[in-house]
Write a protein that holds these residues in place. Sequence first.
Motif, PDB file in Angstrom:
ATOM      1  N   SER A 221       7.519  29.187  -9.479  1.00 25.30           N
ATOM      2  CA  SER A 221       6.772  29.315 -10.857  1.00 25.30           C
ATOM      3  C   SER A 221       6.231  29.845 -10.749  1.00 25.30           C
ATOM      4  O   SER A 221       5.384  29.524  -9.825  1.00 25.30           O
ATOM      5  N   ILE A 222       6.174  31.068 -11.473  1.00 24.18           N
ATOM      6  CA  ILE A 222       4.666  31.948 -11.090  1.00 24.18           C
ATOM      7  C   ILE A 222       3.644  31.266 -12.895  1.00 24.18           C
ATOM      8  O   ILE A 222       4.092  31.371 -13.742  1.00 24.18           O
ATOM      9  N   LYS A 223       2.502  30.831 -12.885  1.00 22.32           N
ATOM     10  CA  LYS A 223       1.265  30.946 -13.055  1.00 22.32           C
ATOM     11  C   LYS A 223       0.533  31.697 -13.089  1.00 22.32           C
ATOM     12  O   LYS A 223       0.147  31.858 -12.504  1.00 22.32           O
ATOM     13  N   MET A 224      -0.123  32.254 -14.402  1.00 25.18           N
ATOM     14  CA  MET A 224      -0.830  33.169 -15.123  1.00 25.18           C
ATOM     15  C   MET A 224      -2.031  32.545 -15.968  1.00 25.18           C
ATOM     16  O   MET A 224      -1.415  31.447 -16.938  1.00 25.18           O
ATOM     17  N   VAL A 225      -3.173  32.791 -16.182  1.00 30.20           N
ATOM     18  CA  VAL A 225      -4.490  32.881 -17.487  1.00 30.20           C
ATOM     19  C   VAL A 225      -3.877  34.057 -18.240  1.00 30.20           C
ATOM     20  O   VAL A 225      -4.361  35.184 -17.286  1.00 30.20           O
ATOM     21  N   GLU A 226      -3.490  34.262 -19.845  1.00 29.85           N
ATOM     22  CA  GLU A 226      -4.114  35.174 -19.677  1.00 29.85           C
ATOM     23  C   GLU A 226      -5.633  35.244 -20.502  1.00 29.85           C
ATOM     24  O   GLU A 226      -6.510  34.794 -20.700  1.00 29.85           O
ATOM     25  N   LYS A 227      -5.801  36.587 -21.344  1.00 28.84           N
ATOM     26  CA  LYS A 227      -7.210  36.821 -21.520  1.00 28.84           C
ATOM     27  C   LYS A 227      -7.827  35.667 -22.255  1.00 28.84           C
ATOM     28  O   LYS A 227      -9.068  35.572 -22.411  1.00 28.84           O
ATOM     29  N   ASP A 228      -6.694  35.719 -23.196  1.00 32.45           N
ATOM     30  CA  ASP A 228      -6.876  34.573 -24.015  1.00 32.45           C
ATOM     31  C   ASP A 228      -7.446  32.588 -23.715  1.00 32.45           C
ATOM     32  O   ASP A 228      -7.876  32.314 -25.174  1.00 32.45           O
ATOM     33  N   GLY A 229      -7.156  32.621 -22.312  1.00 28.92           N
ATOM     34  CA  GLY A 229      -7.687  31.512 -21.727  1.00 28.92           C
ATOM     35  C   GLY A 229      -6.062  30.175 -21.884  1.00 28.92           C
ATOM     36  O   GLY A 229      -6.071  29.762 -21.312  1.00 28.92           O
ATOM     37  N   ASP A 230      -4.862  31.020 -22.992  1.00 32.04           N
ATOM     38  CA  ASP A 230      -3.541  30.192 -22.109  1.00 32.04           C
ATOM     39  C   ASP A 230      -3.298  30.063 -21.051  1.00 32.04           C
ATOM     40  O   ASP A 230      -3.201  31.329 -20.214  1.00 32.04           O
ATOM     41  N   VAL A 231      -2.731  29.195 -20.665  1.00 33.86           N
ATOM     42  CA  VAL A 231      -2.077  29.409 -19.685  1.00 33.86           C
ATOM     43  C   VAL A 231      -0.671  29.665 -19.161  1.00 33.86           C
ATOM     44  O   VAL A 231      -0.081  29.313 -20.588  1.00 33.86           O
ATOM     45  N   VAL A 232       0.104  30.819 -18.741  1.00 32.94           N
ATOM     46  CA  VAL A 232       1.643  31.178 -18.984  1.00 32.94           C
ATOM     47  C   VAL A 232       1.666  30.678 -17.827  1.00 32.94           C
ATOM     48  O   VAL A 232       1.599  30.787 -16.260  1.00 32.94           O
ATOM     49  N   ILE A 233       3.378  30.084 -17.672  1.00 32.00           N
ATOM     50  CA  ILE A 233       4.194  29.954 -17.067  1.00 32.00           C
ATOM     51  C   ILE A 233       5.461  30.680 -16.790  1.00 32.00           C
ATOM     52  O   ILE A 233       6.189  30.123 -18.087  1.00 32.00           O
ATOM     53  N   PHE A 234       6.366  30.748 -15.585  1.00 33.81           N
ATOM     54  CA  PHE A 234       7.240  31.952 -15.723  1.00 33.81           C
ATOM     55  C   PHE A 234       7.864  30.956 -14.798  1.00 33.81           C
ATOM     56  O   PHE A 234       8.314  30.770 -14.274  1.00 33.81           O
ATOM     57  N   PRO A 235       8.327  29.934 -15.432  1.00 36.73           N
ATOM     58  CA  PRO A 235       9.800  29.313 -14.375  1.00 36.73           C
ATOM     59  C   PRO A 235      10.456  29.653 -14.098  1.00 36.73           C
ATOM     60  O   PRO A 235      11.888  28.654 -13.574  1.00 36.73           O
ATOM     61  N   GLY A 236      11.494  30.643 -14.136  1.00 36.71           N
ATOM     62  CA  GLY A 236      12.496  31.204 -13.756  1.00 36.71           C
ATOM     63  C   GLY A 236      14.231  30.378 -14.672  1.00 36.71           C
ATOM     64  O   GLY A 236      13.583  30.227 -15.657  1.00 36.71           O
ATOM     65  N   ASP A 237      14.751  29.596 -13.680  1.00 34.91           N
ATOM     66  CA  ASP A 237      15.335  28.028 -14.502  1.00 34.91           C
ATOM     67  C   ASP A 237      15.558  27.006 -13.877  1.00 34.91           C
ATOM     68  O   ASP A 237      15.952  26.976 -13.967  1.00 34.91           O
ATOM     69  N   ILE A 238      13.978  26.749 -13.399  1.00 40.97           N
ATOM     70  CA  ILE A 238      13.888  25.583 -13.333  1.00 40.97           C
ATOM     71  C   ILE A 238      13.187  25.149 -14.392  1.00 40.97           C
ATOM     72  O   ILE A 238      13.237  23.535 -15.012  1.00 40.97           O
ATOM     73  N   ALA A 239      13.385  24.889 -15.788  1.00 39.93           N
ATOM     74  CA  ALA A 239      13.162  25.200 -17.436  1.00 39.93           C
ATOM     75  C   ALA A 239      13.447  26.179 -18.196  1.00 39.93           C
ATOM     76  O   ALA A 239      13.151  27.034 -18.244  1.00 39.93           O
ATOM     77  N   SER A 240      14.056  24.782 -19.369  1.00 37.15           N
ATOM     78  CA  SER A 240      14.198  25.602 -20.336  1.00 37.15           C
ATOM     79  C   SER A 240      13.531  25.609 -21.867  1.00 37.15           C
ATOM     80  O   SER A 240      13.050  24.246 -21.772  1.00 37.15           O
ATOM     81  N   ALA A 241      13.662  25.859 -22.725  1.00 35.19           N
ATOM     82  CA  ALA A 241      12.498  25.971 -24.117  1.00 35.19           C
ATOM     83  C   ALA A 241      13.440  24.476 -24.925  1.00 35.19           C
ATOM     84  O   ALA A 241      14.825  24.533 -24.701  1.00 35.19           O
ATOM     85  N   SER A 242      12.656  24.220 -25.414  1.00 33.17           N
ATOM     86  CA  SER A 242      13.151  23.017 -25.905  1.00 33.17           C
ATOM     87  C   SER A 242      13.873  21.640 -26.369  1.00 33.17           C
ATOM     88  O   SER A 242      15.053  21.419 -26.851  1.00 33.17           O
ATOM     89  N   GLY A 243      13.275  21.566 -24.571  1.00 30.03           N
ATOM     90  CA  GLY A 243      13.936  20.460 -23.852  1.00 30.03           C
ATOM     91  C   GLY A 243      15.495  20.693 -23.323  1.00 30.03           C
ATOM     92  O   GLY A 243      16.334  19.772 -23.211  1.00 30.03           O
TER      93      GLY A 243
END
Length: 241
Positions: free
Chosen positions: A154-176
Amino acid sequence: MKLTGSVHLVGGYAYGLSTAGDCNVYLVDCGSEYALIDAGAGMGVKRILENVKGDGLDPKKIKLAFLTHCHYDHIGGAQEIKQLTKCKLMAHKLEAASIAELNEDVLMDMAREMGLDFKAPKLDRVLEDGDHVDVGDTSFTVLHTSGHTPGCISIKMVEKDGDVVIFPGDIASASGRLGFINGPGFDLSKWKKSIKRLISEKPDRLFPGHVTFLMNGAANDLKLYDSKMNSPWTTIVTSVG
């Protein structure tokens, strides 16, 4: 499709942005340079790069592409994108052999059934957990989140507005939403640990490899995912046949 101040969705069959078989492909605008997250299955490369241009961005500024894991729908377009943009390709060290050999871990039989034929991507760097990769004005952190395949990242970054963003590939999907491919390298116990790892990173936004994404509240959504994976009334198929 611009999603946030720096994140663009530039590919993905689910959104009609590229061809059948493509995972979600994200571009992060890091100022002077860009980073891609995954590369699709291979047939949609030209449309992906057209989408980059359509968002007012220059494909030649793509410095690198993170490949979140070795499955064909994430790596099939990587070598062509590399040739067209001169970007560098990066993946976890545990995926390197599978990517180089296009072995069974890549699910090549499934790819061929879809009419896909692509060259093995040549990696420029192998990654490990905790690595930091700087692109333009943005620093990315590599999280080894195995379970779907041994070297999922998974790739983690912090946006300029301070929000933490994660790109998890296929290890996690939205809404459970639970989704599994019980292919080579699948490990349910490691997958569960990876979800807990992502929760501990307290992400605000989650941009998965397939279907929809989350613009806020991602940590709480991952807790729903964790609950479903560990609830006694949830049936998870771990083998077929």
